[in-house]
Design a protein around this motif. Structure first.
Motif, short mmCIF file in Angstrom:
data_model
loop_
_atom_site.label_atom_id
_atom_site.label_comp_id
_atom_site.label_asym_id
_atom_site.label_seq_id
_atom_site.Cartn_x
_atom_site.Cartn_y
_atom_site.Cartn_z
N ARG A 28 11.43 59.00 8.12
CA ARG A 28 11.97 57.74 7.60
C ARG A 28 13.48 57.85 7.38
O ARG A 28 14.24 56.90 7.65
CB ARG A 28 11.27 57.40 6.30
CG ARG A 28 11.61 56.03 5.74
CD ARG A 28 10.82 55.76 4.48
NE ARG A 28 11.14 54.47 3.92
CZ ARG A 28 10.68 54.02 2.77
NH1 ARG A 28 9.84 54.79 2.06
NH2 ARG A 28 11.02 52.83 2.32
N SER A 29 13.92 59.02 6.90
CA SER A 29 15.35 59.23 6.67
C SER A 29 16.13 59.18 7.99
O SER A 29 17.21 58.59 8.08
CB SER A 29 15.57 60.57 5.97
OG SER A 29 16.94 60.83 5.80
N ILE A 30 15.55 59.83 9.04
CA ILE A 30 16.21 59.82 10.35
C ILE A 30 16.31 58.39 10.88
O ILE A 30 17.33 57.98 11.44
CB ILE A 30 15.44 60.73 11.33
CG1 ILE A 30 15.57 62.20 10.90
CG2 ILE A 30 15.96 60.55 12.75
CD1 ILE A 30 14.71 63.15 11.69
N LYS A 31 15.23 57.61 10.72
CA LYS A 31 15.23 56.22 11.19
C LYS A 31 16.29 55.40 10.45
O LYS A 31 16.98 54.57 11.04
CB LYS A 31 13.85 55.60 11.00
CG LYS A 31 12.77 56.19 11.88
CD LYS A 31 12.97 55.80 13.35
CE LYS A 31 12.65 54.35 13.58
NZ LYS A 31 12.75 53.97 15.00
N ARG A 32 16.39 55.62 9.13
CA ARG A 32 17.37 54.89 8.34
C ARG A 32 18.79 55.22 8.78
O ARG A 32 19.65 54.35 8.90
CB ARG A 32 17.21 55.22 6.86
CG ARG A 32 16.05 54.50 6.19
CD ARG A 32 15.99 54.83 4.71
NE ARG A 32 15.00 54.04 4.02
CZ ARG A 32 14.75 54.15 2.72
NH1 ARG A 32 15.42 55.05 1.99
NH2 ARG A 32 13.83 53.38 2.15
N ILE A 33 19.04 56.54 9.02
CA ILE A 33 20.36 56.96 9.47
C ILE A 33 20.68 56.33 10.82
O ILE A 33 21.79 55.84 11.07
CB ILE A 33 20.44 58.50 9.54
CG1 ILE A 33 20.35 59.09 8.13
CG2 ILE A 33 21.74 58.93 10.23
CD1 ILE A 33 20.25 60.60 8.11
N SER A 34 19.69 56.33 11.73
CA SER A 34 19.88 55.75 13.06
C SER A 34 20.17 54.25 12.96
O SER A 34 21.06 53.73 13.64
CB SER A 34 18.63 56.00 13.91
OG SER A 34 18.77 55.38 15.18
N LYS A 35 19.42 53.56 12.09
CA LYS A 35 19.64 52.13 11.92
C LYS A 35 21.01 51.85 11.31
O LYS A 35 21.70 50.91 11.71
CB LYS A 35 18.54 51.54 11.04
CG LYS A 35 18.61 50.02 10.91
CD LYS A 35 17.46 49.47 10.10
CE LYS A 35 16.14 49.61 10.83
NZ LYS A 35 15.05 48.94 10.09
N ALA A 36 21.41 52.71 10.35
CA ALA A 36 22.72 52.54 9.73
C ALA A 36 23.84 52.71 10.76
O ALA A 36 24.85 52.00 10.74
CB ALA A 36 22.89 53.54 8.58
N VAL A 37 23.65 53.67 11.68
CA VAL A 37 24.64 53.89 12.74
C VAL A 37 24.71 52.66 13.65
O VAL A 37 25.80 52.19 14.02
CB VAL A 37 24.29 55.15 13.55
CG1 VAL A 37 25.19 55.25 14.79
CG2 VAL A 37 24.43 56.39 12.68
#
Length: 485
Positions: A28-37
């Protein structure tokens, strides 16, 4: 034994559950970081990048978050539209027909609506932006899109019989600025100001179809109607130009809301070089038409048989908003028999000028200001100018505004007298503003005093103030009051 095995199994299940939760949280953290990027990348895109991604269909609130979606307003507008369309059709016909008459080109003797109904499809507001609130005003920008089904028929008359022309497939893309002038008495609004923002440029697409005839029977008719529509939009509706509508039926002072000249642009048309030859025998006979507003066109003298003409003529043009307006110059070949041919055109943005500083310009002529219509890529030559911008004081603004109104009446009188065929014809003389305002050297507008013949004698000279004061001398240093010494 069962207790021990149960504890072991429980511990294993707990460890497995904790490992699964940790893995899920990491995912979930990786997905959030990717979405933030991704969001950060989108946030860095400018208007041009979004146009490439979305073409012409993107709403303003995508690139400008200040634009808020108003789905609820579109629903209400759809319900109200049958009533709004009927009332608006009547208002538009009454207000636009005088403009069609005022801005109609020389080749058309009459231009009116024979039918006007806005149809059953309501416009769509993609977004609303509330601008910085000024005291006593509310400023709103509406991103408007309309691909309706209106029924619009124009009665177009040239030298022959009237030909009905239907406007089909009408599409409008623009941002409308609405200013509410607030008041203490009910309905709490004393006036409404409506204008179309110049950026993004208003886009009005349509096709013309002749009813019971063919457009080929009137060569150039489509271009003349299109030019008339463009002139009306740019000269009366496009910001800084605006429509002021008093509200409430109570007399109010709307003078502060009206468009007033903010400065004077002094333009010296020096020369042109390497113009395109449009003649089969001999060379072109060029002259220049220049304007900031279409309705205040002026022109130079004609230089016969010359592709490198020199004019050295100076004109004064009023400017309402230096940041959004532009100087347009059109070079024509004078034709004694047919219609004058356009040799080239160029537009110079006034925002690039510094007040009270003389600037020399050499501009490249184009075949059209609309890049989509540029088919001829050949060099059309250059035009050399000297320009100077003077910013008005409040007293000068008031005087210029009064003179501008008189000049509008002057053009109307000249048109009624038959001296000019259209209110947007370029003038090279007929009006003088020296001293007391409008008049032909103190004798009125030709129809007053000594008659129309006197006005005709003054045609061919140049105009002072709004229509331009001409001089065959090169521009000299400018005094504080803007006059040449």
């Amino acid at each position: 034994m069962g207790l021990i095995s149960g504890m072991v199994i429980g511990m294993l299940l707990g460890i497995a559950l904790m490992a699964a939760m940790k893995k899920a949280m990491m995912y979930r953290s990786i997905k959030r970081i990717s979405k933030a990027v991704d969001i950060a990348v989108l946030g860095d895109l400018d208007r041009d990048d979004l146009k490439k991604l979305c073409a012409d269909n993107y709403p303003e609130w995508i690139s400008f978050p200040l634009f808020e979606q108003v789905k609820w307003l579109n629903k209400q507008l759809s319900k109200m539209w049958p009533f709004v369309a009927t009332a608006a059709s009547m208002v538009i016909k009454e207000s636009v027909e005088p403009l069609l008459e005022q801005y109609r080109p020389t080749g058309i003797t009459s231009l009116k609506f024979s039918k006007l109904f806005l149809g059953n499809v309501a416009p769509k507001i993609e977004g609303i932006r509330i601008q910085s609130l000024k005291k006593g005003q509310i400023i709103m920008d509406l991103d408007l899109r309309w691909g309706g089904d209106p029924s619009i028929i124009l009665a177009v008359q040239t030298l022959g019989p009237s030909l009905p022309i239907q406007l089909k497939d009408l599409k409008v893309f623009t941002v409308v600025r609405v200013i509410f002038q607030l008041a203490e008495d009910i309905p709490c609004i004393s006036a409404v100001v409506v204008a179309l923002l110049s950026e993004p440029k208003p886009k009005i697409d349509y096709t013309l179809k002749a009813i019971g005839g063919s457009l080929t029977a009137m060569p150039g008719l489509s271009d003349m109607v299109e030019d008339t529509v463009d002139s009306i939009v740019s000269d009366t509706l496009q910001w800084p130009h605006r429509i002021v509508v008093p509200i409430g039926g109570v007399p109010v002072d709307i003078s502060e809301l009206e468009l007033r000249p903010q400065g004077r642009l002094k333009v010296t048309v020096v020369r042109a070089n390497s113009l395109k030859n449009m003649e089969m025998i001999g060379k072109s006979d060029p002259y220049v038409v220049l304007y900031v507003r279409v309705i205040f066109k002026v022109k130079t003298k004609v230089v016969d048989n010359n592709l490198n003409p020199e004019w050295n003529e100076t004109f004064d043009l009023d400017v309402e908003d230096k940041e959004t307006q532009a100087l347009v110059l059109e070079v024509f070949d004078k034709d004694e028999v047919g219609q004058d041919k356009k040799l080239g055109v160029v537009k110079y943005l006034l925002a690039d000028l510094e007040p009270e500083k003389l600037k020399d310009l050499t501009l490249q002529l184009l075949s059209s200001l609309d890049t989509l219509k540029v088919r001829d890529k050949k060099d059309r030559g250059t035009i050399t100018l000297k320009v100077h911008y003077h910013e008005y004081s409040k007293e000068e603004q008031l005087r210029a505004f009064e003179e501008e109104q008189k000049l509008l009446e002057a053009r109307k009188t000249l048109k009624e007298a038959g001296i000019i065929s259209s209110s947007v014809d370029a003038l090279d003389g007929a009006v003088s503003l020296v001293g007391s305002g409008v008049g032909l050297v103190g004798s009125g507008l030709g129809a007053v005093g000594s008659g129309i013949g006197k006005a005709s004698r003054f045609m061919g000279k140049n105009i002072s103030n709004q229509f331009g004061h001409s001089s065959k001398k090169n521009m000299k240093p400018i005094l504080e009051n803007g006059s040449a010494k």
